[in-house]
Design an enzyme around this catalytic site. Structure first.
Site, short mmCIF file in Angstrom:
data_model
loop_
_atom_site.label_atom_id
_atom_site.label_comp_id
_atom_site.label_asym_id
_atom_site.label_seq_id
_atom_site.Cartn_x
_atom_site.Cartn_y
_atom_site.Cartn_z
N TYR A 58 8.03 -2.94 7.93
CA TYR A 58 7.89 -3.13 6.51
C TYR A 58 7.80 -4.38 5.98
O TYR A 58 8.69 -5.17 6.20
CB TYR A 58 9.21 -2.39 5.95
CG TYR A 58 9.58 -0.83 6.14
CD1 TYR A 58 8.46 -0.14 6.71
CD2 TYR A 58 10.70 -0.33 5.91
CE1 TYR A 58 8.78 1.08 6.91
CE2 TYR A 58 10.89 0.98 6.25
CZ TYR A 58 10.00 1.79 6.62
OH TYR A 58 10.24 3.03 7.06
N HIS A 125 10.54 3.87 15.99
CA HIS A 125 9.86 4.25 14.52
C HIS A 125 8.89 5.23 15.03
O HIS A 125 8.63 6.32 14.25
CB HIS A 125 9.21 3.16 14.08
CG HIS A 125 9.00 3.12 12.40
ND1 HIS A 125 8.62 2.03 11.82
CD2 HIS A 125 8.83 4.12 11.71
CE1 HIS A 125 8.51 2.47 10.68
NE2 HIS A 125 8.51 3.84 10.70
N PRO A 205 11.93 12.48 0.77
CA PRO A 205 12.22 13.79 0.31
C PRO A 205 11.80 14.27 -1.09
O PRO A 205 11.76 15.50 -1.33
CB PRO A 205 13.75 13.61 0.13
CG PRO A 205 14.08 12.23 -0.08
CD PRO A 205 12.78 11.55 0.59
N LEU A 206 11.22 13.37 -1.74
CA LEU A 206 10.42 13.73 -3.12
C LEU A 206 9.13 13.89 -3.00
O LEU A 206 8.29 14.00 -3.86
CB LEU A 206 10.84 12.71 -4.08
CG LEU A 206 12.33 12.64 -4.36
CD1 LEU A 206 12.58 11.28 -5.35
CD2 LEU A 206 13.07 13.63 -5.01
N GLY A 207 8.29 14.06 -1.70
CA GLY A 207 7.28 14.46 -1.41
C GLY A 207 6.12 13.08 -2.07
O GLY A 207 5.15 13.25 -2.58
N ARG A 208 6.70 11.88 -1.72
CA ARG A 208 5.96 10.56 -2.14
C ARG A 208 5.73 10.79 -3.80
O ARG A 208 4.77 10.22 -4.21
CB ARG A 208 4.84 10.66 -1.37
CG ARG A 208 5.19 10.62 0.08
CD ARG A 208 3.64 10.12 0.87
NE ARG A 208 3.91 10.32 2.31
CZ ARG A 208 4.46 9.51 3.26
NH1 ARG A 208 4.66 8.31 2.76
NH2 ARG A 208 4.54 9.83 4.61
N GLY A 209 6.91 11.35 -4.42
CA GLY A 209 6.80 11.20 -5.87
C GLY A 209 6.12 12.22 -6.32
O GLY A 209 6.50 12.64 -7.62
N PHE A 210 5.57 13.18 -5.73
CA PHE A 210 4.73 14.32 -6.26
C PHE A 210 5.88 15.40 -6.75
O PHE A 210 5.64 15.88 -8.26
CB PHE A 210 4.05 15.12 -5.26
CG PHE A 210 2.89 15.60 -5.97
CD1 PHE A 210 2.42 16.04 -7.16
CD2 PHE A 210 1.60 15.76 -4.82
CE1 PHE A 210 1.23 16.73 -7.40
CE2 PHE A 210 0.43 16.22 -5.31
CZ PHE A 210 0.31 16.92 -6.56
#
Length: 328
Positions: A58, A125, A205-210
């Site tokens: 990262y 990773h 866990p938020l679906g990349r914000g979706f």
């Protein structure tokens, strides 16, 4: 530091029930400001978040160096997780290295950047298809013997790989993308981790914000890496947005935000699951932690799962080239 719900990974590694994924703090999802990032991490620690998740790739080391500054004087009580195995070339391309020699050198480099004498949870990773997992995990186990690492983990490993690795040295956690939009591979992996007594760390866990409901039209999709994700692309957007609308309706009924609902659903799937949503904003972190107060009945859990059943989302979770590196 406040106290929030605790969970255990692999039987004896105690962590906050929701952790903090730090990838977005190193320019991967648009520009990030170090001062704001430091404030965010301090806020997370003050709120009781103990699991902080990074990786050497990262920002090509930037993320770990940032964490060193953030945890200075606060190391005790933090479960510091980082990953090795993905190397970025001068041309920006990625390569995977699971050789024993690289395991040792990567760990020592991460320890130096992190400014600490130990990594609490050290993940491979991505699995190197050219190196037997037994060799890689054998080298990781030596890091435990040396006192440089406390617990071992794998990221995006297939069930058979997890089994083979666990025979070499106990694996405390497997990290895999898991949300209502990304269920099929995660839930197959979850069966294996539960059989072996391994914790499950759910990234994105938020679906990349979706799944937060913030993206309502294709024009709302952020640029850069997010726009490259197949499920945000035009040919898949309408179907996936319709699925999210189902979650928004349930969230209204429950008096919470869509993001809190989907995190609460993951938490309710079992005490071995620990989501690590990422954010750059303190208010979003507070919203995510609010999921711990959302109570779901058995009927709620079934209703949410039925709203977006496994395989319902359109599009793969990574672009085609990147899909070859997961679940190996």
């Amino acid at each position: 530091m406040a106290q929030i719900e605790q969970r255990k990974l692999g039987g004896d590694l105690q962590v906050s029930a929701i952790g903090l994924g730090c990838m977005s703090l190193s320019g991967i999802y648009g520009a990030a400001d170090d001062a704001a990032s430091l404030a965010l991490i301090h806020h997370a620690l003050d709120r009781g978040v103990t699991l902080i998740d990074s990786a050497d790739v990262y920002g090509v080391g930037h993320n770990e160096e940032l964490l060193a500054r953030a945890i200075a004087g606060r190391r005790d009580g933090i479960v510091l997780a980082t990953k090795f195995g993905q190397k970025r070339g001068a041309d920006g391309s990625f390569a995977v290295d699971g050789t024993p020699a690289y395991v040792q050198s990567a760990c020592e480099a991460s320890l130096k950047r992190l400014g600490t004498d130990r990594i609490d949870l050290y993940y491979q990773h991505r699995v190197d298809p050219n190196v037997p997992i037994e060799d890689t995990v054998g080298a990781m186990a030596k890091l435990v013997t040396q006192g440089k690492v406390r617990h071992l983990g794998l990221s995006e490993a297939a069930p058979d790989t997890i089994r083979r690795a666990h025979k070499v040295h106990p694996i405390a956690a497997v990290q895999t993308e898991y949300s209502l939009l990304y269920r099929v591979e995660a839930e197959a992996t979850l069966k294996t981790t539960r059989e072996l007594g391994i914790g499950f760390v759910a990234y994105s866990p938020l679906g990349r914000g979706f799944l937060t409901g913030a993206v309502k039209t294709p024009a709302d999709v952020p640029g850069g890496r997010t726009a490259m994700m197949p499920r945000y692309q035009e040919q898949h957007f309408a179907r996936n947005r319709a699925l999210v609308e189902r979650i928004e309706a349930i969230a209204r009924d429950k008096g919470c935000t869509p993001g809190q609902l989907v995190l609460a659903w993951l938490l309710a799937r079992g005490p071995d699951i620990v989501p690590i949503p990422g954010t750059k904003r303190e208010d979003r972190l507070d919203e995510n932690l609010g999921a711990l107060a959302v109570r779901l009945s058995a009927g709620d859990i079934a209703r949410i799962g039925d709203a977006i059943p496994p395989g319902a989302a359109a599009g793969t979770r990574y672009p085609e080239a990147a899909m070859t590196a997961v679940q190996r």
